[in-house]
Design a protein around this motif. Structure first.
Motif, short mmCIF file in Angstrom:
data_model
loop_
_atom_site.label_atom_id
_atom_site.label_comp_id
_atom_site.label_asym_id
_atom_site.label_seq_id
_atom_site.Cartn_x
_atom_site.Cartn_y
_atom_site.Cartn_z
N TRP C 301 0.84 -1.21 0.00
CA TRP C 301 0.00 0.00 0.00
C TRP C 301 0.87 1.25 0.00
CZ3 TRP C 301 -4.90 1.45 -0.80
CH2 TRP C 301 -5.24 2.77 -0.45
N ALA C 305 0.57 4.15 -2.68
CA ALA C 305 0.30 5.55 -2.33
C ALA C 305 1.38 6.46 -2.91
CB ALA C 305 0.22 5.70 -0.82
N MET C 327 -6.77 8.23 -5.08
CA MET C 327 -6.46 6.88 -4.62
C MET C 327 -7.76 6.16 -4.28
SD MET C 327 -3.35 7.78 -1.99
CE MET C 327 -3.35 6.12 -1.31
N VAL C 328 -7.76 4.83 -4.40
CA VAL C 328 -8.94 4.07 -3.96
C VAL C 328 -9.02 4.15 -2.44
CG1 VAL C 328 -8.80 2.51 -5.92
CG2 VAL C 328 -7.68 1.89 -3.76
N ARG C 330 -8.75 2.77 1.01
CA ARG C 330 -8.00 1.62 1.52
C ARG C 330 -8.93 0.58 2.16
NH1 ARG C 330 -2.38 1.78 5.03
NH2 ARG C 330 -1.88 -0.42 4.76
N ILE C 333 -10.27 -2.41 0.24
CA ILE C 333 -9.44 -3.57 -0.09
C ILE C 333 -9.33 -4.44 1.14
CG2 ILE C 333 -7.22 -4.38 -0.93
CD1 ILE C 333 -6.84 -1.63 -2.16
N ASN C 334 -9.97 -5.54 1.09
CA ASN C 334 -9.95 -6.47 2.22
C ASN C 334 -8.52 -6.89 2.57
OD1 ASN C 334 -11.76 -7.34 3.97
ND2 ASN C 334 -12.37 -9.19 2.88
N GLY C 335 -8.07 -6.57 3.75
CA GLY C 335 -6.76 -7.07 4.17
C GLY C 335 -5.62 -6.12 3.95
N ALA C 336 -5.81 -5.06 3.18
CA ALA C 336 -4.70 -4.14 2.92
C ALA C 336 -4.58 -3.13 4.07
CB ALA C 336 -4.91 -3.42 1.60
N VAL D 107 -1.33 -4.67 -4.73
CA VAL D 107 -1.88 -4.50 -3.37
C VAL D 107 -3.05 -5.45 -3.17
CG1 VAL D 107 -3.22 -2.92 -1.91
CG2 VAL D 107 -1.15 -2.11 -3.08
N ALA D 111 -3.56 -8.68 -0.66
CA ALA D 111 -4.65 -8.64 0.32
C ALA D 111 -5.50 -9.91 0.22
CB ALA D 111 -5.50 -7.39 0.10
N ARG D 179 4.39 10.44 4.54
CA ARG D 179 3.40 9.47 4.97
C ARG D 179 3.86 8.73 6.23
NH1 ARG D 179 2.69 5.47 2.29
NH2 ARG D 179 0.46 5.15 2.68
N GLU D 185 -2.42 10.26 4.50
CA GLU D 185 -2.18 10.34 3.05
C GLU D 185 -2.00 11.79 2.59
OE1 GLU D 185 -1.52 7.79 1.43
OE2 GLU D 185 -2.39 6.14 2.54
#
Lengths: 336, 336, 336, 336
Positions: C301, C305, C327-328, C330, C333-336, D107, D111, D179, D185
């Motif tokens: 990640w 970023a 950015m998407v 966070r 995203i499962n687990g990120a 990423v 994940a 960061r 972010e």
């Protein structure tokens, strides 16, 4: 206050300039030198100033309120006694006199008069770094001082400089610094002579290490090195019960204390930070006006330009965007 | 030179003290303030000084050779024009005036007279660190300057301080510093407002970041932060083609240049190192003598003690062994 | 290389940890201590490591290629001779032995064997600041060294520390530093005892000043002060014919040389600046992977970023305007 | 732990050396490079190491526990996904991948696996100065951070370096630093292009100023200047509610905080001061012994000489007088 300056060699001439153009409330009324011509040249440049050939006459002159002695050491005794005789305050470059007996005689004579007239030119006491170091010690935060390390380095000395002069002319400052910082007398001294610097004049023991002990047992060591070829370096470090402090590293007073920090003080306000700038600004402006309106500091145009930028800045403060600065063409203003 | 000081608030009162006790060749003959009483109190303490109620009368007074303006900005225009009218040199605290139009009018009026009478109080140009930085840039060793980073930090401001005052009263100094160091005008400005310091007064954008561009494309950024709670910090770094130099780190001018070195200059000689000490020594001595012989610098005893230690030192120079210092008992000398 | 560590007190345990987790190419195969239990505890934590009760058996053990001695000084002689007997290289913490006669016997025995097996733990020679100072001196730029000033300060010592231990355990490092930097022997030594720090344990002479002279006449002084209450300070300054250099001011090596400059070296490249960071990064990563994939450094990640910001940065490079970073979320995203 | 290093250019070869001779607990079992010959040369020097031509085969090899990627950025995506596929931990030099979409894909893939396998090579997080700065911020003493000033200067870049690479290869580090230090972010970025340095390659915008804003409104500015001709300079200053702290001035972390102090931390103990020295001492000794008993650290003679000086020192401790150091003639000992 009218001052007679006796001795106008390098140091004395400096003092004449100082009193004439940087010190408020005093002027040089009389100058004297064993080279009569030199005294006369200097006097000619200063309004209301005369050269007087005989130093004792200079001291006695009714046009003299106080005396600065920048004459050779061997003449000090007689001149100091004359100042005392006439009840005139005297600022005497070190040494007071060249031997202990005559120094003591001067001390006794002044004491008999019961009037404080003599000041010796140990100028380091007036240096802002030494003053801060003294204040730090007296403030008690570092506890009692235990050890003093000093270095006294000159890039070069005249070929006539001999080993004893290192003690009498260089070390003498650290002797006074020790007595000033510690408020006590020095009990013993030892001079160590390491292998000499090849660049030192033949016969000169240089460097020398002076090791002194004060009456209460504090240790002082001084590296005296007068042919370094580098620059003028004077360093002083006090090691005390609760920390240490060093001046002369060209970075202000650096202090080390618990819990394991080193550092200095940030100038607390604009007076401390820019006090010198204001003084210099005013002295130059006064000198420029007096010499015929030759003012050369920031101009009205500088004030206008600053206003134009700030105006645009305030506009950007609202928008957050870049704003062009608009000014008239300077060339369009005749004479600006 | 007889000076009228207009406005005797914090700044003006400082200037009165400066002209009276630290500047050679000038005295304050007239003071003025919109609080008449304050002006009268100050005048009463200075020999030959009067308070005059009307500022324009103060300017016009025949007992006045030159004028210092420390009055509020909005009164500057009228007072500056009066100074020009009477042909009197004036040292005007910033701002010149409070807007571009009136500033320009003052610039034009002085230009018409063909005589340089106005100096604006951008005192940083006289600060020894800025002077060294300017000299370093002008000397060409670092090549052409490309970027200027500045920080301007105050521990606190009065609650009335607003966002525009950060620009007009704080940034204005960096505006002049930029123009002074680079000898060119500023073309555009942008103010960035980060999230504000919680300690800043409600509504005050603090810190602010000013981003400026000069006409030749040099970049300038300034951090303005007036509620740091720490101290007064003014830092300036020039990044140039062949190195960079920074002042304001409380360690003198620090320079970085090829081949990969950082550092500063050692004070080259005793004049640079102890010039301030000599000046302070003399000013205090003059003040002490004038106030009734209250001399309090190093005494004759200090001179005697130094002589005694040096005498022992010279003896040790021969033997290499510790030598006891012999002095008479100070208490035995009545009055010493 | 299989190492036996003899003595696992504070120092020895440090060395076990060092050999086990930071040094490449060696492992601890045997530990020994006069407190058998302590040795066994440590051995239990290290794969392939045994505790051996008798130090001489530990040295002789076939599973031992080399020996580290961190045992008390009085046991060194016998253990060193055993290492020599078995032809095993030994790294011996100072002192070599506790008196001159036995030290000399060890020197002679090794010389007879004609094989270099003993290294004494004077670790300062491996400190990067001492290494730079030595390189600077050997490079010849400063000319021949003349004087060495040292300070060796500890915040505190155990109550059992006595005056002779200041010489034997603290000064011994500066003795080796002197010999290392100057490549010559010390001819004489003098210990000066100033008035003691009140905080020092009863009977401990602290501070002490050691004054040494090398065979060629170089002067060395060392301030030894082991109850400062501040921190661990080790400072070393060499004064040479053409300048001086100091380490231990917490600011790297600071050098003074003609024409009147002071300063240091900027880390020349990323290897010098971030070499430690790379090593630490890799050691932590290796340790984390080996302990079960517990990697905790910058994540994918973090890489994403950074890419997003740089992408926006490249866009702004063209336009010169602020660009929002996209950015998407966070959390999406499962687990990120 | 057996490591495959993919890409053995400057950076990758450094990593091979690091893993082989400075990192404990790992060895390089496989190397790979698109220049097959280079990989084979390197493999030949390392016991138990093979070169594998195809990078994906290298990752899959059963003799590989973990992977280091030092290959060109465009190859990262495929190689990272292969590492994930084989469940092998990977330390990937920045960038993760060369665009946002592929970075995001990596990423997401990691994940999905629910297992932390990737570490990105932002090594500044492991630098001791950044670590101290982060700890200082997290400790809360300076309050919340408000502003971050950075400088990133290289002496020179290859002629192929273009303006976007300044963003992607240089600024990327400060993006991660921001960061890392702020744990948030970056929301927007603006690149300012001042007039270029004449020494910069034609077409390269250098210096560049990056202005970033974090999601909570913190301001970040970065001077990027890659043709300074001076040295490698990386500087980072955090300005916070209650003080500021700067690293990268070649003098450790310097902090400013109320009541108006600046300074740093003295290394608190011998572990912090000489930990590096001990590690280096041991690594060199291990390397020397392994390469055939070529021990070259302090000798038994050095230990003997130190003992002789300390012996004389203890004698002087009693007498206070200089004591001659007595040693046998080194030449009299055959082989010492």
């Amino acid at each position: 206050m009218r001052v007679a300056v006796l001795g106008v060699g390098v140091m004395g001439a400096d003092h004449v300039a100082r009193l004439t153009s940087r010190i408020s409330g005093a002027r040089v009324s009389v100058v004297n030198d064993y080279i009569t011509e030199k005294a006369e040249q200097i006097a000619a440049d200063i309004p209301g100033c005369r050269a007087i050939v005989d130093p004792l006459n200079a001291i006695a002159d009714p046009d003299v309120d106080a005396v600065v002695l920048a004459t050779p050491g061997p003449t000090h005794e007689k001149q100091l006694l004359a100042c005392l005789e006439h009840g005139k305050p005297v600022l005497c470059e070190k040494p007071l006199t060249t031997d202990i007996e005559t120094s003591l005689a001067v001390v006794k004579r002044e004491a008999e008069l019961g009037k404080r007239l003599i000041q010796v030119g140990f100028m380091r006491r007036f240096d802002h770094e030494y003053a801060r170091l003294k204040a730090l010690l007296d403030g008690g935060e570092l506890g009692r001082a235990l050890v003093l390390h000093c270095a006294h380095r000159n890039p070069a000395v005249p070929p006539t400089f001999d080993s004893a002069m290192v003690v009498r002319d260089s070390l003498v400052h650290e002797v006074d610094v020790t007595r000033f910082l510690f408020d006590e007398e020095i009990a013993s001294i030892q001079i160590v002579k390491p292998a000499a610097n090849p660049a030192a004049p033949q016969g000169l023991a240089d460097p020398q290490i002076a090791i002194m002990r004060t009456v209460s047992g504090k240790h002082v060591d001084v590296e005296l090195f007068v042919t370094t070829g580098v620059a003028y370096e004077v360093r002083t470090e006090v090691v005390a019960e609760k920390g240490s402090a060093m001046i002369g590293l060209d970075v202000g007073l650096v202090r080390k204390s618990a819990p394991g920090h080193w550092g200095g003080q940030i100038t607390p306000g604009f007076r401390e930070r820019f006090g010198q700038a204001y003084d210099t600004e005013f002295q130059r402006w006064v000198d420029a006006v007096r010499s015929g309106f030759n003012v050369d500091g920031p101009t009205a145009w500088d004030g206008y330009a600053a206003a134009a930028v700030c105006e645009a800045g305030v506009e950007s403060l609202d928008s957050g965007l870049p704003v062009e600065v608009t000014m008239v063409d300077r060339a369009s203003i005749n004479g600006a």
